[in-house]
Design an enzyme around this catalytic site. Structure first.
Site, PDB file in Angstrom:
ATOM      1  N   ARG A 125       0.702  -1.142  -0.103  1.00 56.96           N
ATOM      2  CA  ARG A 125       0.005  -0.011   0.037  1.00 56.96           C
ATOM      3  C   ARG A 125       0.932   1.256  -0.187  1.00 56.96           C
ATOM      4  O   ARG A 125       1.541   1.526   0.910  1.00 56.96           O
ATOM      5  CB  ARG A 125      -0.891  -0.109   1.195  1.00 56.96           C
ATOM      6  CG  ARG A 125      -1.630   1.339   1.511  1.00 56.96           C
ATOM      7  CD  ARG A 125      -2.762   1.379   0.365  1.00 56.96           C
ATOM      8  NE  ARG A 125      -3.937   2.430   0.638  1.00 56.96           N
ATOM      9  CZ  ARG A 125      -3.851   3.643   0.517  1.00 56.96           C
ATOM     10  NH1 ARG A 125      -2.591   4.304   0.147  1.00 56.96           N
ATOM     11  NH2 ARG A 125      -4.712   4.440   0.825  1.00 56.96           N
ATOM     12  N   GLU A 133     -11.374   5.579  -5.571  1.00 50.80           N
ATOM     13  CA  GLU A 133     -11.794   4.337  -5.216  1.00 50.80           C
ATOM     14  C   GLU A 133     -12.390   3.859  -6.637  1.00 50.80           C
ATOM     15  O   GLU A 133     -13.318   4.518  -7.143  1.00 50.80           O
ATOM     16  CB  GLU A 133     -12.864   4.294  -4.176  1.00 50.80           C
ATOM     17  CG  GLU A 133     -12.051   4.435  -2.799  1.00 50.80           C
ATOM     18  CD  GLU A 133     -11.328   3.451  -2.426  1.00 50.80           C
ATOM     19  OE1 GLU A 133     -11.278   2.260  -2.715  1.00 50.80           O
ATOM     20  OE2 GLU A 133     -10.098   3.743  -1.925  1.00 50.80           O
ATOM     21  N   ARG A 173      -1.291  -5.882   4.130  1.00 49.75           N
ATOM     22  CA  ARG A 173      -0.307  -5.243   3.210  1.00 49.75           C
ATOM     23  C   ARG A 173       0.863  -4.248   3.956  1.00 49.75           C
ATOM     24  O   ARG A 173       0.630  -4.156   5.038  1.00 49.75           O
ATOM     25  CB  ARG A 173      -0.989  -4.115   2.221  1.00 49.75           C
ATOM     26  CG  ARG A 173      -2.229  -4.833   1.476  1.00 49.75           C
ATOM     27  CD  ARG A 173      -3.174  -3.407   0.996  1.00 49.75           C
ATOM     28  NE  ARG A 173      -3.770  -2.837   1.670  1.00 49.75           N
ATOM     29  CZ  ARG A 173      -4.537  -1.723   1.461  1.00 49.75           C
ATOM     30  NH1 ARG A 173      -4.968  -1.512   0.200  1.00 49.75           N
ATOM     31  NH2 ARG A 173      -4.982  -0.689   2.294  1.00 49.75           N
TER      32      ARG A 173
END
Length: 257
Positions: A125, A133, A173
Site C-alpha cells: 500500500r 476508489e 499489506r
C-alpha cells in the site's frame, strides 16, 4: 674420579614403562599457541558466520508479508519487481533482494504467470496517498479512479521498485514509500500521483504514514488543486477518497442497525 665416555650416570636406571596410547591422547597445547595454527581457522569461522548473517538480512527472498521480521519495519527497504497493480494506490511486489547483482533477471528468473506467482508476492500500500476508489462490492466508482489506476500501471508495472516499509496494515499489506527509477532519476511514486491530481494526501485519523514527507505531499497537493489537475478539475461537488469511504461505511452501519 674420571668418568669413562661409555659409562652412565648413577641416576640412570630403568625408566617406568609408558602406556602405548599415552602419547596419542596427550594434547599438545604448544601447537595452539602458534598464531599460524589458529588464526586461519578463526578467520574462516568469522567469515562464514558473517556471510550467513548477511544472507539472512539482505539476500534471503521474502515471499510474503508474514515473513517480514518486525525489526525490518522503519529500518529496511524491499527491492523487487511489480507483478500486478490492483488499485490506484496498491500493487504486488516480487521480492528480488540484491537485484541484478544477485543474479535476478539473468541467472534467477522472475515468474510472470499468475499461477507461478501465487503466494510468492508482497502486497504493498503506497504510503501517504489516497487514490480515487474504483467500483467494487456494489459501490460506484469515483471520478478519475480509472485514470489513477492506468497511470500507476504505466508507471510501475513490470518495473523494479524500492519500497521503504513502515508497518503492516489491517489488510496484511505492507505500507511504504515507493521509489522507481525513470531514466536517470528516482521518482517517489506517491508524490507523482499527487502532482497529477490522481491522489490526495492520506487523511485518515489513525494509521497515516508519510516517512517524513507529509509537508512535501501537502505542498504538491495544493499546487495540483490550484492548477485544477486530475480530480481537482472535475465538475460537480468534490468528494475525496476518504469522504467516499466514510460515506459508504456510514451507509453500511445504518443498514445493519
Amino acid at each position: 674420579m674420571m668418568r669413562w665416555p661409555w659409562s652412565s650416570d648413577s641416576s640412570d636406571g630403568p625408566k617406568p614403562a609408558r602406556h602405548w596410547n599415552e602419547s596419542l591422547n596427550k594434547t599438545d597445547w604448544e601447537h595452539y599457541k602458534e598464531p599460524r595454527n589458529w588464526v586461519p581457522t578463526a578467520i574462516a569461522t568469522t567469515t562464514i558466520l558473517a556471510a550467513v548473517q548477511f544472507y539472512r538480512s539482505y539476500l534471503r527472498r521474502i515471499p510474503g508479508t508474514n515473513y517480514i521480521h518486525p525489526g525490518f519495519f522503519r529500518r529496511r527497504s524491499l527491492f523487487g519487481r511489480v507483478t500486478s497493480v490492483g488499485d490506484g494506490d496498491n500493487f504486488h511486489l516480487f521480492h528480488t533482494p540484491g537485484g541484478r547483482l544477485a543474479g535476478w533477471s539473468w541467472l534467477r528468473s522472475i515468474p510472470t504467470e499468475r499461477k507461478a506467482l501465487k503466494g510468492k508476492t508482497i502486497p504493498v500500500r503506497i504510503a501517504g496517498v489516497d487514490a480515487p476508489e474504483a467500483a467494487h462490492f456494489g459501490r460506484e466508482a469515483q471520478p478519475f479512479s480509472a485514470e489513477a489506476l492506468e497511470f500507476l500501471k504505466s508507471y510501475i508495472l513490470g518495473r523494479d521498485v524500492r519500497t521503504y516499509i513502515y508497518r503492516r496494515d489491517q489488510y496484511e499489506r505492507v505500507v511504504g514509500t515507493v521509489w522507481v527509477r525513470r531514466w536517470l532519476l528516482r521518482k517517489d511514486v506517491g508524490l507523482e500521483m499527487i502532482k497529477r491530481g490522481l491522489a490526495t494526501v492520506y487523511d485518515a485519523k489513525i494509521g497515516a504514514e508519510f516517512g517524513g514527507l507529509e509537508e512535501k505531499y501537502r505542498a504538491a497537493e495544493a499546487k495540483a488543486k490550484l492548477k485544477k489537475l486530475g480530480m481537482w478539475g472535475a465538475k460537480g461537488k468534490f468528494e475525496s477518497p476518504r469522504d467516499y469511504k466514510n460515506r459508504h461505511a456510514a451507509t453500511s452501519e445504518s443498514k445493519l442497525s
